[in-house]
Design an enzyme around this catalytic site. Sequence first.
Site, PDB file in Angstrom:
ATOM      1  N   ALA A  86       0.683  -1.185  -0.112  1.00 61.29           N
ATOM      2  CA  ALA A  86      -0.137  -0.449   0.316  1.00 61.29           C
ATOM      3  C   ALA A  86       0.844   1.097  -0.351  1.00 61.29           C
ATOM      4  O   ALA A  86       1.819   1.358   0.110  1.00 61.29           O
ATOM      5  CB  ALA A  86      -1.091  -0.116   1.306  1.00 61.29           C
ATOM      6  N   ASP A  87       0.325   2.489  -0.650  1.00 60.49           N
ATOM      7  CA  ASP A  87       1.224   3.660  -0.504  1.00 60.49           C
ATOM      8  C   ASP A  87      -0.243   4.469  -0.071  1.00 60.49           C
ATOM      9  O   ASP A  87      -1.311   4.765  -0.945  1.00 60.49           O
ATOM     10  CB  ASP A  87       2.167   3.415  -1.435  1.00 60.49           C
ATOM     11  CG  ASP A  87       2.958   4.698  -1.780  1.00 60.49           C
ATOM     12  OD1 ASP A  87       3.716   4.913  -0.756  1.00 60.49           O
ATOM     13  OD2 ASP A  87       2.724   5.840  -2.702  1.00 60.49           O
ATOM     14  N   THR A  88      -0.081   5.404  -0.073  1.00 60.59           N
ATOM     15  CA  THR A  88      -0.747   7.346   0.224  1.00 60.59           C
ATOM     16  C   THR A  88      -0.075   7.991  -0.106  1.00 60.59           C
ATOM     17  O   THR A  88       1.462   8.435   0.560  1.00 60.59           O
ATOM     18  CB  THR A  88      -0.961   7.111   1.947  1.00 60.59           C
ATOM     19  OG1 THR A  88      -2.001   5.446   2.113  1.00 60.59           O
ATOM     20  CG2 THR A  88      -2.576   8.085   1.960  1.00 60.59           C
TER      21      THR A  88
END
Length: 137
Positions: A86-88
Amino acid sequence: MLIQYANQLSQRRIILASASPRRQELLRNIGLKFEVVVSTFDEKLPHANFPNAASYAMETARHKALEVARICSKDGGRPVDLVIGADTVVEHGGIILEKPEDAADAARMIQKLSGGRHHVHTGVVLVLPQGAGAEDL
């Protein structure tokens, strides 16, 4: 996306490719048992190569998950069934803002965002290392 499969996943080796305490908490809250293997992928893809911040977050998440899947495929342990990457990122005025470099950068970002509108984009990628195409890892 995963909650409906929590029971089936309980006996699987799941890897979270993130050191994020919040992501770990979210997975624990749905009852998943997982290991954490932190990606060392340099999250500095050229922003201009992406049509929007959401695409950028997805691609960064993909790189993280694939890197951790490669690492785990060579660790000699039990085979991995699922890697979650995941990456935000934050988007403000069409500009992608990533994790601040330091406290001064964080203060600058907060000031820039203060009083305005921004969007938060999280890309999530699931890699099945034992599935089709696993030999490419």
